[in-house]
Design an enzyme around this catalytic site. Structure first.
Site, PDB file in Angstrom:
ATOM      1  CD  GLU A  92       6.307   6.200   0.101  1.00  0.00           C
ATOM      2  OE1 GLU A  92       5.285   6.176   0.789  1.00  0.00           O
ATOM      3  OE2 GLU A  92       7.265   5.427   0.294  1.00  0.00           O
ATOM      4  CG  HIS A 123       5.885   4.026   3.553  1.00  0.00           C
ATOM      5  ND1 HIS A 123       5.189   3.660   2.425  1.00  0.00           N
ATOM      6  CD2 HIS A 123       5.467   3.177   4.529  1.00  0.00           C
ATOM      7  CE1 HIS A 123       4.372   2.661   2.706  1.00  0.00           C
ATOM      8  NE2 HIS A 123       4.525   2.352   3.981  1.00  0.00           N
ATOM      9  CB  CYS A 126       5.986  -1.154   4.157  1.00  0.00           C
ATOM     10  SG  CYS A 126       4.918  -0.922   5.595  1.00  0.00           S
ATOM     11  CG  MET A 127       3.351  -6.734   2.240  1.00  0.00           C
ATOM     12  SD  MET A 127       2.925  -7.929   3.507  1.00  0.00           S
ATOM     13  CE  MET A 127       1.246  -7.419   3.892  1.00  0.00           C
TER      14      MET A 127
END
Length: 386
Positions: A355, A353, A271-272
């Site tokens: 996870e 993501h 992500c970031m």
């Protein structure tokens, strides 16, 4: 909830107003209004640091039916500025619940508004784009509240990482709880152990748990940690976490990543972290119209599609990528870049993501890939020493 609930007002930056009722804490809050399409996992959303600075509209029509509990926190407290819902369940019914959603928001002084047409609000955001807004129980004059909204800074150019990153270094070795482990091959992992330094731009606890489940001893460091301090841990790999705000404004993280790339150590970004890695490799980022926030975003490139959990408002410009960087995944809804890999260095990242807390587990293999890359680098280093 009773119709006698306290009135609340939502005002968007374009002057649109929505009248509803208050739940959570009274007061006034201002942030970027976005929407999340997930049908579950509202507590994980509320506590995900990537939502810092935002007021989240939930498209699912009712919130609160499962309450909240300490085990489902993705950080130590809620990170959002406010909550928008169609309807609220005041009495949760779930064996894990320890508190109602409204009580939880009151405790953390976060305002919410319910009883508005969230479908109409979502369509407006999709049409005009994410914009600033305010929820208030104390300023019920739309003109007065609009003035406050219009004085708030835009998300573009905003560095929010400094608000959510850890203040001090800590170690993480707790894997996914055995009761929730969905990958039988990971359960009771007994393979090699790897030291991973995680640069915390706003990391979720379940990302750290997945790394630990795959045999990583994780050292979590603040986002402004100098590269020489990170390398003192002699890590097998470096992890760049998720986080909020405009990635191009996270100058220290980008410069640190540039220096770390010179070490040729394996790097994995989410992500970031994916955006910061891209920026460190010379790419540009841009703000999406309304972002990707939900649990069913398709990502892939050719024959295989992953259904992914996503939460971001910025993306990498594919035309700015260097020749030695290749795209591994696209968001199949809008063809934005969803995954990168360096052609010669052990670097890769994804915009989603893996996870998936909440969400599907299609992309969990990426943690295993990170471990495999570290294992390959360790073997290559050992063979050179012979």
């Amino acid at each position: 909830m009773s119709i006698s609930a306290q009135p609340a007002l939502l005002v968007l930056a374009d002057g649109t107003t929505y009248q509803g009722f208050s739940f959570g804490a009274p007061g006034t809050t201002i942030g970027e209004v976005v929407f999340n399409t997930g049908m579950t996992g509202y507590q994980e959303v509320l506590t995900d640091p990537s939502y810092c600075g935002q007021i989240v509209t939930f498209t699912y029509p009712e919130l609160g039916n499962t309450g909240v509990n300490p085990e489902d926190e993705e950080s130590n407290e809620p990170q959002i500025k406010g909550v928008i819902a169609r309807n609220i369940c005041p009495r949760p019914s779930n064996w894990r619940s320890t508190q109602s959603l409204s009580e939880y928001l009151q405790e953390h002084k976060i305002p919410g508004i319910y009883g508005i047409d969230t479908r109409a609000l979502t369509r407006k955001i999709r049409t005009l784009g994410a914009m600033n807004g305010a929820i208030s129980t104390e300023i019920l004059d739309p003109t007065e509240l609009l003035e406050k909204v219009q004085s708030a800074p835009s998300m573009a150019g905003l560095n929010l990482v400094r608000e959510v990153t850890t203040k001090e270094v800590y170690q993480w070795s707790e894997p996914t709880n055995a009761a929730w482990e969905f990958n039988p091959s990971v359960s009771g992992y007994s393979g090699e152990q790897y030291t991973v330094v995680a640069i915390d731009f706003g990391v979720k606890k379940n990302i750290l748990r997945r790394l630990a489940s795959y045999g990583c001893q994780v050292v979590v460091v603040p986002a402004n940690t100098p590269p020489e301090e990170i390398l003192k841990y002699n890590p097998d790999g470096i992890f760049l976490s998720n986080g909020p705000g405009d990635p191009a404004a996270v100058n220290e993280g980008i410069e640190t990543t540039k220096e770390l790339l010179k070490s040729s150590k394996p790097v994995f970004g989410i992500c970031m972290g994916h955006q910061v890695l891209g920026l460190a490799l010379g790419a540009d980022t841009f703000k999406l119209k309304f972002g990707h926030r939900g649990l069913n975003q398709p990502a892939g490139l050719q024959q295989q599609v992953e259904i992914t959990s996503q939460n971001h408002g910025f993306a990498i410009n594919p035309d700015s990528l260097a020749a030695e960087v290749e795209i591994t995944h696209l968001n199949l809804n809008d063809q934005t870049v969803a995954g990168l890999r360096h052609k010669s260095l052990p670097l890769f990242s994804v915009q989603y993501h893996p996870e998936a807390s909440p969400g599907p587990h299609d992309a969990d293999y990426l943690f295993e890939r990170f471990v495999q890359v570290m294992q390959d680098e360790r073997k290559a280093k050992a063979s050179k020493l012979k």
